[in-house]
Design a protein around this motif. Structure first.
Motif, PDB file in Angstrom:
ATOM      1  N   ILE A  85       6.101   4.946  -1.541  1.00  0.00           N
ATOM      2  CA  ILE A  85       4.975   4.014  -1.563  1.00  0.00           C
ATOM      3  C   ILE A  85       4.214   4.122  -0.261  1.00  0.00           C
ATOM      4  CG2 ILE A  85       5.956   2.367  -3.199  1.00  0.00           C
ATOM      5  CD1 ILE A  85       6.742   0.603  -0.789  1.00  0.00           C
ATOM      6  N   GLU A  86       2.940   3.787  -0.357  1.00  0.00           N
ATOM      7  CA  GLU A  86       2.102   3.674   0.829  1.00  0.00           C
ATOM      8  C   GLU A  86       1.562   2.257   0.839  1.00  0.00           C
ATOM      9  OE1 GLU A  86      -1.035   6.256   3.405  1.00  0.00           O
ATOM     10  OE2 GLU A  86      -0.493   6.924   1.398  1.00  0.00           O
ATOM     11  N   VAL A 105       0.037  -2.106  -2.114  1.00  0.00           N
ATOM     12  CA  VAL A 105       1.085  -1.103  -2.263  1.00  0.00           C
ATOM     13  C   VAL A 105       0.558  -0.072  -3.248  1.00  0.00           C
ATOM     14  CG1 VAL A 105       3.433  -0.610  -3.057  1.00  0.00           C
ATOM     15  CG2 VAL A 105       2.970  -2.735  -1.814  1.00  0.00           C
ATOM     16  N   PHE A 106       0.572   1.193  -2.830  1.00  0.00           N
ATOM     17  CA  PHE A 106       0.136   2.307  -3.666  1.00  0.00           C
ATOM     18  C   PHE A 106       1.316   3.223  -3.940  1.00  0.00           C
ATOM     19  CE2 PHE A 106      -4.047   0.949  -2.701  1.00  0.00           C
ATOM     20  CZ  PHE A 106      -4.935   1.626  -3.518  1.00  0.00           C
ATOM     21  N   SER A 107       1.314   3.806  -5.135  1.00  0.00           N
ATOM     22  CA  SER A 107       2.285   4.820  -5.502  1.00  0.00           C
ATOM     23  C   SER A 107       1.552   5.895  -6.290  1.00  0.00           C
ATOM     24  CB  SER A 107       3.399   4.217  -6.361  1.00  0.00           C
ATOM     25  OG  SER A 107       4.291   5.207  -6.800  1.00  0.00           O
ATOM     26  N   GLU A 108       1.719   7.140  -5.871  1.00  0.00           N
ATOM     27  CA  GLU A 108       1.067   8.276  -6.518  1.00  0.00           C
ATOM     28  C   GLU A 108      -0.430   8.052  -6.688  1.00  0.00           C
ATOM     29  OE1 GLU A 108       3.228   9.156 -10.094  1.00  0.00           O
ATOM     30  OE2 GLU A 108       5.090   9.503  -8.994  1.00  0.00           O
ATOM     31  N   GLY A 109      -1.063   7.503  -5.655  1.00  0.00           N
ATOM     32  CA  GLY A 109      -2.506   7.291  -5.654  1.00  0.00           C
ATOM     33  C   GLY A 109      -2.992   6.085  -6.424  1.00  0.00           C
ATOM     34  N   LYS A 110      -2.082   5.298  -6.991  1.00  0.00           N
ATOM     35  CA  LYS A 110      -2.451   4.141  -7.811  1.00  0.00           C
ATOM     36  C   LYS A 110      -1.996   2.848  -7.133  1.00  0.00           C
ATOM     37  CE  LYS A 110      -1.762   2.301 -12.460  1.00  0.00           C
ATOM     38  NZ  LYS A 110      -1.112   2.510 -13.760  1.00  0.00           N
TER      39      LYS A 110
END
Length: 151
Positions: A85-86, A105-110
């Motif tokens: 996560i970012e 919170v982003f995961s795989e650009g989403k």
């Protein structure tokens, strides 16, 4: 009567000046095999605390402390393990004694979750709210969320 639903555009990670990455842990999962809703509060806490406790940013003056008074989370998509996560954070508003953060919170650009959190500056001895100092306001300027007037 219910208030009309607010149209909420999907956040862009680029609008959040403070960012850090982490891993989704197996322990973060619930019986449905996705990240438990309570874990998101920990993700958002990690973002805030990592920024605020770094003494080099000047956001924790001696004798003062920050306390959380509000956390509103919008769950946008399921998050599963394994994964990375970012997290992003940006200041969206200043009060007399408070700072409001927008967080994601982003995961795989989403964007999988977003939140708004409010922290209040308190005197460490009296535990009472204390006004933000001009120095603190200045030190928060690099962390203003892009596209938001935090005044």
């Amino acid at each position: 009567m219910n208030a009309p639903a607010r149209l909420d555009s999907t956040p862009r990670l680029d609008d959040f000046p403070y960012r850090l990455s982490d891993n989704v842990r197996f322990a973060d999962l619930d019986p449905n095999q996705h990240v438990n809703n309570a874990v998101y509060a920990t993700y958002f806490e990690t973002g805030r605390v990592t920024l605020m406790k770094d003494r080099s940013y000047g956001l924790m003056p001696a004798g003062l402390a920050w306390i959380m008074v509000r956390l509103d989370i919008h769950f946008r998509a399921e998050l599963r393990w394994p994964g990375k996560i970012e997290m992003g954070l940006g200041v969206s508003k200043f009060g007399r004694t408070s700072v409001t953060f927008d967080q994601v919170v982003f995961s795989e650009g989403k964007c999988v979750a977003s939140a708004q959190s409010v922290t209040v500056l308190i005197d460490g001895a009296t535990r009472k709210p204390t006004p933000l100092t001009p120095e603190i306001l200045t030190n928060f300027q690099p962390w203003l969320r892009r596209g938001v007037d935090a005044a």
